[in-house]
Design a protein around this motif. Structure first.
Motif, mmCIF file in Angstrom:
data_model
loop_
_atom_site.group_PDB
_atom_site.id
_atom_site.type_symbol
_atom_site.label_atom_id
_atom_site.label_comp_id
_atom_site.label_asym_id
_atom_site.label_seq_id
_atom_site.Cartn_x
_atom_site.Cartn_y
_atom_site.Cartn_z
ATOM 1 N N VAL A 24 0.821 -1.214 0.000
ATOM 2 C CA VAL A 24 0.000 0.000 0.000
ATOM 3 C C VAL A 24 0.855 1.264 0.000
ATOM 4 N N ALA A 25 2.076 1.178 0.509
ATOM 5 C CA ALA A 25 2.878 2.383 0.705
ATOM 6 C C ALA A 25 4.165 2.368 -0.106
ATOM 7 N N GLY A 26 4.963 1.318 0.050
ATOM 8 C CA GLY A 26 6.226 1.273 -0.656
ATOM 9 C C GLY A 26 7.217 0.362 0.031
ATOM 10 N N ALA A 27 8.452 0.446 -0.402
ATOM 11 C CA ALA A 27 9.489 -0.459 0.088
ATOM 12 C C ALA A 27 10.775 0.312 0.338
ATOM 13 N N LEU A 28 11.528 -0.156 1.337
ATOM 14 C CA LEU A 28 12.837 0.389 1.673
ATOM 15 C C LEU A 28 13.854 -0.737 1.590
ATOM 16 N N ASN A 29 14.877 -0.554 0.750
ATOM 17 C CA ASN A 29 15.959 -1.530 0.622
ATOM 18 C C ASN A 29 17.259 -0.881 1.061
ATOM 19 N N MET A 30 17.941 -1.516 2.019
ATOM 20 C CA MET A 30 19.221 -1.020 2.514
ATOM 21 C C MET A 30 20.323 -1.972 2.066
ATOM 22 N N THR A 31 21.412 -1.405 1.596
ATOM 23 C CA THR A 31 22.490 -2.202 1.022
ATOM 24 C C THR A 31 23.715 -2.166 1.917
ATOM 25 N N THR A 32 24.237 -3.344 2.259
ATOM 26 C CA THR A 32 25.473 -3.419 3.030
ATOM 27 C C THR A 32 26.677 -3.355 2.089
ATOM 28 N N ARG A 33 27.850 -3.273 2.666
ATOM 29 C CA ARG A 33 29.070 -3.092 1.887
ATOM 30 C C ARG A 33 29.359 -4.302 1.003
ATOM 31 N N HIS A 34 29.790 -4.035 -0.223
ATOM 32 C CA HIS A 34 30.186 -5.088 -1.147
ATOM 33 C C HIS A 34 31.581 -5.607 -0.809
ATOM 34 N N VAL A 35 31.834 -6.820 -1.187
ATOM 35 C CA VAL A 35 33.193 -7.355 -1.086
ATOM 36 C C VAL A 35 34.067 -6.602 -2.090
ATOM 37 N N PRO A 36 35.145 -5.954 -1.652
ATOM 38 C CA PRO A 36 35.963 -5.169 -2.587
ATOM 39 C C PRO A 36 36.784 -6.058 -3.520
ATOM 40 N N ARG A 37 37.153 -5.519 -4.669
ATOM 41 C CA ARG A 37 37.932 -6.263 -5.655
ATOM 42 C C ARG A 37 39.412 -6.338 -5.284
ATOM 43 N N SER A 38 39.864 -5.364 -4.497
ATOM 44 C CA SER A 38 41.262 -5.341 -4.070
ATOM 45 C C SER A 38 41.304 -4.956 -2.600
ATOM 46 N N SER A 39 42.492 -4.939 -2.030
ATOM 47 C CA SER A 39 42.647 -4.646 -0.602
ATOM 48 C C SER A 39 42.036 -3.283 -0.262
ATOM 49 N N GLU A 40 41.121 -3.288 0.711
ATOM 50 C CA GLU A 40 40.424 -2.062 1.070
ATOM 51 C C GLU A 40 39.961 -2.154 2.518
ATOM 52 N N GLY A 41 40.104 -1.061 3.263
ATOM 53 C CA GLY A 41 39.655 -1.062 4.649
ATOM 54 C C GLY A 41 39.499 0.338 5.183
#
Length: 741
Positions: A158-175
């Motif tokens: 009736v109203a809508g949707a909320l989608n929250m995205t967590t962090r992707h696995v990085p392609r190279s060293s990242e932190g």
């Protein structure tokens, strides 16, 4: 129903099995980026600067925006989205109340809430009130879908949707390491690291957040919270020269310990000390744990792709809180006591709340309840995208099927206490069981969408099916005959159109049918909520300027509400019962505009404006026991719907520093629609909030930032439910350091 599930699941499985064979016709040069393809199915909206052509209202808040404002509170994030109505509660957004386009915001139960494309509520079908909500600190983007664009995300449409995205696995060293400290004992520690070695990728991320709280408890005591969240992801790339393929495993654990309460203040006490907490709430505490496991498989070619997710969420909570007075010979409704504390029959009970008087009589004992609950939510869902040409028209076909199970077990108890010298002392009596039951649901969902493109015109036809088997069983002694099995089957159509006038501008229209099921324990005589929702809009984007304007109209055929404790603790024997009101109408305007001004080669000035006007009314007169309605006359507005909301964001950015300002205005909101409802006030006050953030880049040494929420330190009543006036968050400031590696 199971035959139907098996049939559609088999079709998707066959497609997945056949994918490698079909992909043999694809040349090596045509092979797409596996990570990019996969994450496009996790996060639906794109980041590019082109005109968006989706046929419906959709808003993306990306990682850059979230990092810029450093918000921990989902409420503060969503104020920058048009068409969102919020009832704040604790000031920190621990248990948010979110609605879209006039839908009741209570515990976000009328919107579909997802994390990485999967239902994340504790029991989205059986008990949709979202007492668990993911931490904002671990999200890298949010997407809000309203109108026909939300038809594929159920069960609530009736109203809508909320989608929250967590962090992707990085392609190279990242932190990254992020540390912050501030007023009211605020502390934040957040870190993540990930890498991909060959075909194997991994990510680990942890967040700790705590505060001593801003409220002051009579007699002393804690009013803050302590939250933790840790997430691990592993993925493995199985792609070859013929097709893209990836599998990913996500594991997470989160917990919270918060000294929160439902007990507010009288309006007189609020005016004197808005952050005061009465002594009767000194034992109130929320304690919960959440575990999640999700396995995802993606396979794709140039012509189609399939994403399949297998998931399980477990949520356990203990909500130990002030429930009221024991009563008996003399009954005292807490809401009435707070609304009229000087009344002769209420004065003694008010003094018990504040700890100024000791309990002398049996009916003066204070009841503290533990609403202990266990939830699980699990299932498997698969979604197919396919592009093809037919009769000179381009089709983008999207089909999905989900088998979902969820359950809530309630083990509610109450203990009685004496107020003695401003302290709650057990009266020595045994704990009393008040509610022991189970609600569970098996549900099959199917959606089909076909986007048909012809020159500058896109027409999207959609339909959603919900097939629900629900069961309720009262497990209390002597209640073996108190049970219910019921089924709900429904098809929900949608139609949307987008016309691209040129490369910069377009127009869209949509209509869809909305639906919210009843709870498993509710008598079949209570109807599901249904509506027909319309929207008409225009969208523009060019040379750093963008805007979108939408008119929406929701024709509600049957409005349904439930008497939860957080909404109205005076429900009594009707706690968790659902009520129908009949017809209602919600309509309004949503407007978003933004432009980045280039002052010179050094400075940019981004500015954005979000405005929502909402009108609502009941189309029939009626009398209800639901405490937010009472005696309704035709034309009365719906509760907790601010007429005007405005958010203005401004920034000033240079090469190594930036300053960002967010000004927000929210109109007053009716707290009850009709007459004969006991509240200290009829409406919340309109209020304005100003937040500011600033950061400075230290180069290889990292960066520092300053964040001040409510810089003017203005506080207003944001709600009087369930027990009295609740304040907005006062000024909060914190200083942080972030290092990326």
């Amino acid at each position: 129903m199971m035959k139907l599930f098996a049939k559609h699941t088999l079709a998707l499985v066959i497609s997945a099995i056949c994918a490698p064979a079909l992909a043999n016709t694809v040349n090596d040069s045509d092979k797409k980026d596996t990570d990019k393809e996969y994450y496009e199915r996790i996060q639906i909206l794109g980041h590019d600067d082109q005109l968006r052509t989706e046929s419906g209202s959709a808003t993306l808040i990306d990682e850059q925006t979230l990092e810029k404002f450093k918000f921990d509170d989902i409420n503060r994030v969503l104020y920058s989205v048009p068409g969102v109505n919020i009832r704040e509660e604790d000031g920190f957004g621990l248990r948010p109340n979110i609605g879209f386009r006039g839908a009741t915001p209570e515990r976000s139960k009328k919107i579909t809430v997802m994390e990485d494309g999967v239902l994340i509520g504790p029991a989205p079908y059986s008990a949709p009130a979202a007492y668990y909500f993911p931490m904002m600190n671990k999200m890298t983007s949010l997407e809000v879908f309203k109108g026909p664009s939300a038809i594929k995300y159920g069960p609530n449409t009736v109203a809508g949707a909320l989608n929250m995205t967590t962090r992707h696995v990085p392609r190279s060293s990242e932190g990254s390491l992020d540390l912050a400290a501030g007023t009211d004992g605020y502390l934040k520690a957040k870190a993540y690291y990930g890498n991909t070695k060959g075909k194997l990728g991994y990510l680990i991320e942890g967040v700790h957040l705590q505060s001593d709280g801003f409220k002051v408890l009579d007699g002393g005591g804690n009013t803050g919270f302590d939250k933790n969240d840790i997430m691990v992801k592993f993925n493995y790339d199985l792609s070859n020269n013929h097709y893209s393929q990836l599998v990913e495993l996500k594991l997470s654990y989160a917990d919270e310990l918060s000294d929160e309460t439902y007990l507010g203040l009288t309006d007189e006490d609020f005016a004197t000390a808005p952050n005061r907490r009465y002594a009767a709430s000194q034992l109130d505490k929320m304690d919960w744990q959440h575990q999640q496991i999700q396995f995802t498989h993606f396979i794709g070619t140039e012509s189609f792709d399939i994403t399949t997710r297998l998931y399980r969420n477990q949520f356990d909570r203990s909500w130990f809180k002030f429930n009221g007075f024991k009563g008996g010979l003399v009954d005292a409704d807490v809401q009435e006591v707070i609304a009229n504390p000087t009344d002769e029959k209420h004065q003694g009970f008010y003094r018990l709340l504040t700890g100024e008087a000791d309990s002398q009589k049996e009916y003066e004992k204070i009841i503290v309840g533990d609403n202990y609950r266990e939830y699980y939510s699990q299932g498997i869902q698969s979604e197919l995208y396919a592009d093809y040409q037919l009769s000179g028209l381009t089709h983008e076909f999207n089909i999905g099927v989900r088998f979902h199970q969820d359950q809530i077990k309630r083990f509610h108890t109450e203990d009685s206490f004496l107020m003695q010298s401003s302290k709650l002392i057990s009266d020595g009596n045994d704990t009393v069981a008040t509610t022991t039951n189970i609600e569970e649901t098996d549900a099959i969902s199917i959606f089909l969408k076909d986007k048909i493109s012809w020159h500058q015109l896109d027409v999207t036809l959609g339909i959603r099916g919900e097939f629900i088997d629900a069961n309720y069983q009262n497990k209390a002694v002597g209640k073996a005959n108190d049970w219910l099995d019921k089924q709900t089957n429904i098809w929900l159509p949608s139609l949307s159109v987008f016309y691209k006038a040129n490369e910069s501008a377009g127009f869209f229209f949509g209509v869809h049918e909305g639906f919210i099921p009843t709870s498993p324990k509710e008598d079949p005589a209570v109807d599901v909520e249904s509506s027909v929702n319309y929207e008409l809009g225009a969208r523009y984007r060019s040379n750093g300027t963008q805007f979108e304007a939408v008119y929406f109209y929701n024709d509600i055929k049957n409005l349904k509400e439930s008497c939860s404790f957080s909404a109205a603790a005076s429900c009594g024997d009707n706690l968790d019962a659902e009520f129908n009101s009949g017809k209602a109408t919600v309509y309004g305007i949503e407007f978003t505009a933004g432009h980045t001004f280039t002052i010179n080669s050094t400075f940019d000035l981004p500015v954005s404006l979000v405005y929502t006007n909402t009108q609502s009314e009941f189309d029939t007169s009626f009398t209800s026991d639901f405490p937010m309605w009472g005696i309704i006359e035709e034309g009365d507005p719906l509760p907790y719907q601010p007429e005007n909301q405005l958010t203005l964001s401004m920034g000033l950015a240079a090469n190594n520093w930036d300053i960002n300002l967010v000004a927000r205005y929210v109109d007053e909101m009716m707290e009850a629609s009709g007459e004969a409802v006991t509240l200290a006030g009829e409406a919340t006050e309109a209020y304005s909030i100003l937040d500011i953030s600033a950061s400075y880049d230290l180069g290889k040494l990292g960066s520092v930032y300053l964040k001040i929420d409510n810089i003017l330190d203005e506080q207003e009543v944001i709600s009087r439910r369930p027990y009295g006036a609740r304040p907005s968050k006062p000024q909060q400031a914190y200083f942080g350091y972030q290092y990326n590696f």
